[in-house]
Design a protein around this motif. Structure first.
Motif, short mmCIF file in Angstrom:
data_model
loop_
_atom_site.label_atom_id
_atom_site.label_comp_id
_atom_site.label_asym_id
_atom_site.label_seq_id
_atom_site.Cartn_x
_atom_site.Cartn_y
_atom_site.Cartn_z
N SER A 74 37.79 26.29 44.78
CA SER A 74 36.68 27.02 44.17
C SER A 74 37.11 28.44 43.83
N LEU A 75 36.88 28.82 42.58
CA LEU A 75 37.24 30.14 42.09
C LEU A 75 36.05 31.10 42.22
N PRO A 76 36.27 32.39 42.09
CA PRO A 76 35.17 33.34 42.19
C PRO A 76 34.01 32.96 41.28
N MET A 77 32.80 32.98 41.84
CA MET A 77 31.61 32.60 41.07
C MET A 77 30.39 33.37 41.55
N HIS A 78 29.85 34.17 40.66
CA HIS A 78 28.54 34.81 40.86
C HIS A 78 28.10 35.33 39.50
N PRO A 79 26.84 35.72 39.36
CA PRO A 79 26.33 36.05 38.03
C PRO A 79 26.91 37.30 37.40
N TYR A 80 27.63 38.12 38.18
CA TYR A 80 28.06 39.42 37.69
C TYR A 80 29.55 39.46 37.31
N ILE A 81 30.19 38.32 37.26
CA ILE A 81 31.59 38.28 36.84
C ILE A 81 31.67 38.56 35.34
N THR A 82 32.39 39.56 34.95
CA THR A 82 32.45 39.98 33.55
C THR A 82 33.44 39.13 32.76
N PRO A 83 33.31 39.10 31.44
CA PRO A 83 34.30 38.40 30.61
C PRO A 83 35.71 38.93 30.84
N GLU A 84 35.83 40.24 31.06
CA GLU A 84 37.16 40.83 31.27
C GLU A 84 37.78 40.32 32.57
N THR A 85 36.97 40.25 33.62
CA THR A 85 37.47 39.73 34.89
C THR A 85 37.83 38.26 34.77
#
Length: 372
Positions: free
Chosen positions: A346-357
């Motif tokens: 599982s990779l980082p997942m939450h609503p605030y992950i930006t397109p750049e990240t």
């Protein structure tokens, strides 16, 4: 990326707290000034609001998602001597709840595409002792409920949905948790709708199930000191209910953002050899974005990502039937679940992950699969 620094954590709750800070502080102050901290008007208001959101008749606030499963099973009449069909590829609490009510978990293998229980395998697991089916909407993807419900109806079985990872997910336009006889939710802080402590919820359209659940959460009593059965101390705290009331109106937006993050990941990682990406299917709310890393490379990739400062998790490294607690229950292998346990990441997942990240992470991941 700095080696050994978890610069991109798998989950970051601080942006959510900052966004809602004033409303959260107002809700907490309201509860503190009320002097009522267990159940009471705040919990009752949350129960009404969450029932309306889910489109269900009854919502019963509880102490945890595990308690929601235990109380849900008991309220549906599951107990000693019964069998409950479920998946071996889930968090331990799913099967633990079955055991805690005195029943026996009967595992059925999963579909490698969805990670959920394979309905085609359920009929062969049914015996005269089977009382219920407990499907899990793993990672936020709804299980194949049409097939599960049809099997349950044919055999006279109860269905309790484990929605711990799927708050707000929909199946053919209907919220999960409202499809079976009852649905159990967790409000652990990492969930799509999370409290800032433990919390849980049982929902149902059946009056009798709701009545029994409310009794069981309060030591088996409808009236204080008039206990009718042995129950539990499983009451939702007013502080947690107030926090959840603040967050509930935002959950659809957050779930939509999770889907956007998943879509970006899929676009950025498409065609990466040795990587199987999850489908952005209808109703999926992506509690986790979970890929499959093939050819025995999962642990190598996980370690490389950790060294690059990218947090990941393995949900779950050992199928339940291979844990010491459940070896006596199963003498046969569940090959798909065992294979997934070796491949999922599982990779980082939450609503605030930006397109750049997202782009930064995907670019690094692709380098790990590049052939020399």
């Amino acid at each position: 990326m700095a080696a050994g620094v978890n610069r991109i954590p798998i989950l970051d709750l601080t942006p959510e707290v900052e966004e809602l800070w004033d409303d959260l502080m107002a809700a907490i102050s309201r509860v503190l000034r009320s002097g009522q901290f267990v159940l009471g008007p705040e919990v009752e208001a949350f129960e009404r609001e969450v029932a309306e959101y889910l489109g269900v008749k009854h919502a019963i606030g509880l102490n945890s998602g595990t308690d929601a499963l235990v109380i849900g099973l008991r309220a549906l009449g599951v107990g000693p001597g019964d069998e409950v069909i479920t998946t071996p590829f889930t968090f331990f609490a799913t099967a633990e709840a079955i055991s805690l009510v005195g029943a026996t978990p009967v595992f059925v293998d999963i579909d490698p595409k969805t990670f959920n229980i394979n309905p085609d395998l359920i009929p062969s697991a049914i015996t005269p002792r089977t009382k219920a089916i407990l499907p899990v909407h793993l990672y936020g993807r709804p299980a194949e409920m049409d097939s599960i419900l049809a099997i349950a109806q044919e055999h006279g079985l109860k269905v309790l949905e484990d929605c711990a990872q799927a708050f707000g997910a929909t199946y053919r336009g209907q919220k999960v948790g409202t499809l079976g006889h009852a649905g159990a939710f967790s409000f652990f802080p990492s969930k799509n709708l999370g409290a800032y402590g433990d919390g849980g919820l049982l929902v149902t359209n059946h009056d009798k199930v709701a009545e029994l659940a409310r009794m069981l959460r309060a030591h088996g009593s409808r009236r204080k000191y008039y206990n009718e059965t042995v129950g539990y101390n499983s009451r939702l705290d007013a502080l947690q209910a107030a926090i959840l009331r603040v967050k509930l109106p935002h959950v659809d937006r957050w779930n939509a953002e999770r889907r956007k993050v998943a879509e970006r990941y899929n676009q950025l990682l498409a065609g990466t050899p040795g990587l199987v990406l999850p489908e952005v299917s209808e109703g999926h709310v992506f509690h986790q974005y979970t890929v499959r890393v093939l050819e025995g490379q999962r642990d190598r990739v996980k370690q490389a990502l950790a060294e690059a400062g990218i947090g990941t998790m393995v949900y779950y490294p050992v199928p339940l039937h291979r844990l010491p607690a459940y070896r006596p229950y199963s003498e046969k292998a569940f090959s798909v679940a065992e294979q997934m346990a070796k491949e999922v990441l599982s990779l980082p997942m939450h609503p605030y992950i930006t397109p750049e990240t997202s782009k930064e992470m995907a670019g690094y991941i692709r380098t790990l699969f590049a052939k020399p």
